[in-house]
Design a protein around this motif. Structure first.
Motif, PDB file in Angstrom:
ATOM      1  N   VAL A 198     -11.456-110.014 -30.230  1.00 14.88           N
ATOM      2  CA  VAL A 198     -11.439-110.745 -28.965  1.00 14.88           C
ATOM      3  C   VAL A 198     -10.374-110.114 -28.076  1.00 14.88           C
ATOM      4  O   VAL A 198      -9.211-109.981 -28.479  1.00 14.88           O
TER       5      VAL A 198
ATOM      6  N   HIS B 116     -10.512-111.603 -35.412  1.00  9.97           N
ATOM      7  CA  HIS B 116     -10.909-112.883 -35.979  1.00  9.97           C
ATOM      8  C   HIS B 116     -11.779-112.636 -37.208  1.00  9.97           C
ATOM      9  O   HIS B 116     -12.558-111.670 -37.254  1.00  9.97           O
TER      10      HIS B 116
ATOM     11  N   VAL C  16     -14.486-119.697 -38.481  1.00 10.79           N
ATOM     12  CA  VAL C  16     -13.774-118.605 -37.819  1.00 10.79           C
ATOM     13  C   VAL C  16     -12.284-118.827 -37.997  1.00 10.79           C
ATOM     14  O   VAL C  16     -11.771-119.922 -37.739  1.00 10.79           O
TER      15      VAL C  16
ATOM     16  N   SER D 126     -10.734-113.935 -24.639  1.00 10.94           N
ATOM     17  CA  SER D 126     -10.151-115.205 -25.053  1.00 10.94           C
ATOM     18  C   SER D 126     -10.394-116.261 -23.985  1.00 10.94           C
ATOM     19  O   SER D 126     -10.475-115.960 -22.788  1.00 10.94           O
TER      20      SER D 126
ATOM     21  N   ASP E 288      -8.666-117.446 -36.631  1.00  8.45           N
ATOM     22  CA  ASP E 288      -8.061-116.637 -35.578  1.00  8.45           C
ATOM     23  C   ASP E 288      -6.892-115.837 -36.141  1.00  8.45           C
ATOM     24  O   ASP E 288      -6.576-115.939 -37.334  1.00  8.45           O
TER      25      ASP E 288
ATOM     26  N   SER F 243     -11.715-122.625 -37.054  1.00  8.92           N
ATOM     27  CA  SER F 243     -12.576-123.290 -36.077  1.00  8.92           C
ATOM     28  C   SER F 243     -14.004-123.259 -36.592  1.00  8.92           C
ATOM     29  O   SER F 243     -14.364-122.420 -37.418  1.00  8.92           O
TER      30      SER F 243
ATOM     31  N   PRO G 176     -12.866-118.707 -28.357  1.00 11.19           N
ATOM     32  CA  PRO G 176     -11.609-118.229 -28.953  1.00 11.19           C
ATOM     33  C   PRO G 176     -10.407-118.606 -28.098  1.00 11.19           C
ATOM     34  O   PRO G 176     -10.476-118.608 -26.863  1.00 11.19           O
ATOM     35  N   ARG G 177      -9.321-118.908 -28.760  1.00 18.68           N
ATOM     36  CA  ARG G 177      -8.097-119.301 -28.055  1.00 18.68           C
ATOM     37  C   ARG G 177      -7.103-118.166 -27.926  1.00 18.68           C
ATOM     38  O   ARG G 177      -6.220-118.209 -27.080  1.00 18.68           O
ATOM     39  N   LYS G 178      -7.218-117.144 -28.794  1.00 16.49           N
ATOM     40  CA  LYS G 178      -6.253-116.064 -28.802  1.00 16.49           C
ATOM     41  C   LYS G 178      -6.977-114.740 -28.878  1.00 16.49           C
ATOM     42  O   LYS G 178      -8.105-114.650 -29.385  1.00 16.49           O
TER      43      LYS G 178
END
Length: 581
Positions: A515, A502, A470, A455, A472, A478, A496-498
């Motif tokens: 991720v 995904h 995508v 991440s 999450d 996203s 990726p943020r988390k």
């Protein structure tokens, strides 16, 4: 350049010096012979006049001089606080701990832009993160931190068919000795291996059912203490479940457990069992015509059912194979002479006799080998491609092409014994390999992720020839950005943020990728940063050392010399004539 202040100042000083020298000469010539100073006195006055003019110019316009290049020291995570050389400039990246006398910068690009003067770079610590892996503008050296003990290399399995086997390969770091274990999603031990420092390992397992799951990889030292733990994502999917038709001449455990596995794996399997006398059981009958076979990807026929197939059905089956259908011939007992001739005519040339023998088969280091019964139908068939072998290397299945399709021969009649012996995953692997090899080919390659993803770190999705979306774990969408520099690979970049699973979608397919959390697999991340930094340092060796820009020198030394010369000139001009003669 003509007209600059230093040029005009130099001209004025030169005129003044020439005037002063002329005045001294005229004064010397105008005096009476007896009162003239000696020639050495006149020469001293002239020399001091010239020296004072030169020193005045150097005081006003000191010469330019470059400062020593020095080093720009980049501290990354794990960098030690060591004494620095004189002239070093120390900067710390966000991952590094604070250090005395160091300037903190948000990234490497900022450091290079703020400090262009030092001609050499020294990178210390675990290495540059993906954010800072940019071309270096000057020669560099890398002083890495001590090697990690955990897993430093790992090859993750790609997308698998349901029930398909996979091999997990990797390498451990500086751990002197230990054990690496692979556990399935239920926590059961699947495979294990002993490892030593810098040694590679290989573990075997299989994707039990369709969908995405997480296996657990654990590295322990020789005393059993956990060194590192990593989640291994496994994705089992099919673009379109293969459509399979089973034509059996009797109801037996082999068909029972094959249907159970296909149902768990999400496959479209229909079974028709002919009990004789026109009695059928199982799924509704399928017309055995060429058009009906066009909607099927694989047909499995045993020897008993083959004997009851009408000639029209056999002809339609042969035409469908030419069009791309897969056919698996399964022996359940001694073959009749007519069946042997028919199968040989199809291209699945069988041996003259089919003695039954016990074979040993096992695919895991944790489970004992199991004896299965094999028919000796494919001995010496050089035109066939071996598909599955037993522990001694004997072929249990083979295949050969015909037209656009494939014909396979399966000689084991009791693979269900693997399930009864608690080795169901081996049963799944066998049939998954048979289906994947023989069934009609499916769709093109989907966009996928290779390697471990973290991440908040850039990752690449390839191929991405169409716009991608995508989702999450929280359902936020996203849009990965195309990366033209990847060329034919046609990758797209995504941040990726988390952590978690995904979903990746384009206009045709949907798949998943995992991720990891930012702090997962620290040894693997450190080794990746070390290798990337070494590559950048090696590439920077071809670049020339950055030259320091010219800067004006200090005028104080010249000014002090000027005062000394002017003092001597003043004293010599006022020297008593008696001393001068």
């Amino acid at each position: 350049m003509i007209g600059t202040p230093n040029l005009w100042a130099g001209i004025l000083i030169a005129v003044a010096v020439v005037g002063g020298v002329g005045r001294q000469w005229l004064r010397h010539r105008a005096g009476p012979d007896g009162r003239r100073s000696r020639h050495w006195h006149l020469a001293g006055l002239v020399a001091l006049q010239v020296a004072s003019g030169l020193l005045l110019y150097l005081t006003l316009f000191p010469p330019f001089g470059g400062t020593p290049p020095g080093r720009l020291v980049i501290a990354t995570q794990g960098a030690a606080s060591l004494p620095r050389l004189s002239g070093d400039l120390l900067v710390t990246l966000p991952e590094a701990k604070p250090m005395s006398g160091a300037a903190r910068v948000p990234d490497l690009a900022t450091a290079l832009r703020l400090y262009p003067t030092p001609g050499l770079l020294l990178i210390e610590g675990q290495g540059l993160t993906a954010r800072d892996q940019i071309p270096l503008d000057r020669p560099a050296q890398f002083k890495p931190a001590p090697a990690p003990r955990g897993i430093v290399d790992l090859i993750l399995p790609g997308p698998l068919p349901p029930g398909g086997p996979f091999t997990l390969q990797g390498q451990v770091g500086s751990l002197s000795a230990g054990v690496i274990e692979l556990l399935d999603p239920a926590g059961a031990l699947v495979d294990r291996a002993e490892v030593r420092a810098q040694e590679r390992f290989s573990l075997a397992a299989s994707a039990r059912v369709s969908g995405h799951t997480l296996f657990d990889l654990r590295l322990k030292d020789r005393s059993g203490r956990l060194v590192e733990r990593l989640e291994i994502p496994v994705v089992a999917r099919t673009h379109q479940p293969p459509r399979v038709l089973v034509l059996a001449g009797s109801a037996d455990p082999e068909i029972k457990y094959l249907r159970r596995w296909a149902q768990d794996a999400g496959l479209d399997l229909r079974a028709e069992i002919d009990l004789g006398g026109g009695t059928l059981m199982g799924d509704p009958p399928t017309p055995l015509t060429r058009s009906a076979f066009a909607d099927i990807d694989l047909v499995i026929v045993d020897d008993r059912r083959w004997e009851t197939l009408p000639p029209s059905a056999r002809a339609a089956l042969v035409q469908a194979i030419e069009d791309g259908l897969g056919l698996l011939l399964r022996s359940t007992g001694p073959l009749a002479a007519t069946t042997r001739r028919d199968w040989s005519a199809l291209g699945a040339a069988v041996s003259a006799d089919d003695p039954e023998e016990a074979v040993s088969f096992a695919g895991s280091s944790l489970l004992p080998a199991l004896a299965l019964n094999r028919k000796g139908l494919i001995e010496g068939q050089k035109n066939a491609v071996p598909l599955i072998r037993d522990n001694s290397g004997k072929a249990l299945a083979d295949w050969r092409p015909r037209g656009q399709g494939r014909i396979g021969l399966w000689t084991v009649a009791d693979s269900y014994a693997l399930v009864l012996a608690g080795q169901g995953f081996q049963h799944n692997e066998l049939w998954s390999q048979l289906f994947e090899t023989l069934a009609r080919p499916g769709e093109q390659q989907e966009p996928n992720l290779s390697g471990v993803a973290w991440s908040s770190e850039r990752l690449a999705l390839c191929p991405a020839r169409r716009p991608l979306r995508v989702l999450d774990p929280d359902g936020r969408e996203s849009r990965p950005q195309p990366a033209p520099a990847t060329g034919p690979a046609a990758c797209a970049a995504f941040w990726p943020r988390k952590a978690g699973w995904h979903q990746l979608a384009d206009d045709k397919v949907i798949t998943t990728f995992y991720v990891h959390a930012t702090d997962a697999a620290p040894s693997l991340r450190q080794e990746g940063q070390r290798r990337a930094t070494l590559d950048l340092v090696e590439a920077s060796a071809q670049r020339a050392t950055v030259k320091a820009p010219p800067v004006p020198g200090s005028p104080w030394g010249w000014a002090a010399s000027l005062l000394v010369v002017l003092g001597l000139l003043w004293w010599l001009e006022r020297k008593p004539a008696a001393l001068a003669r």
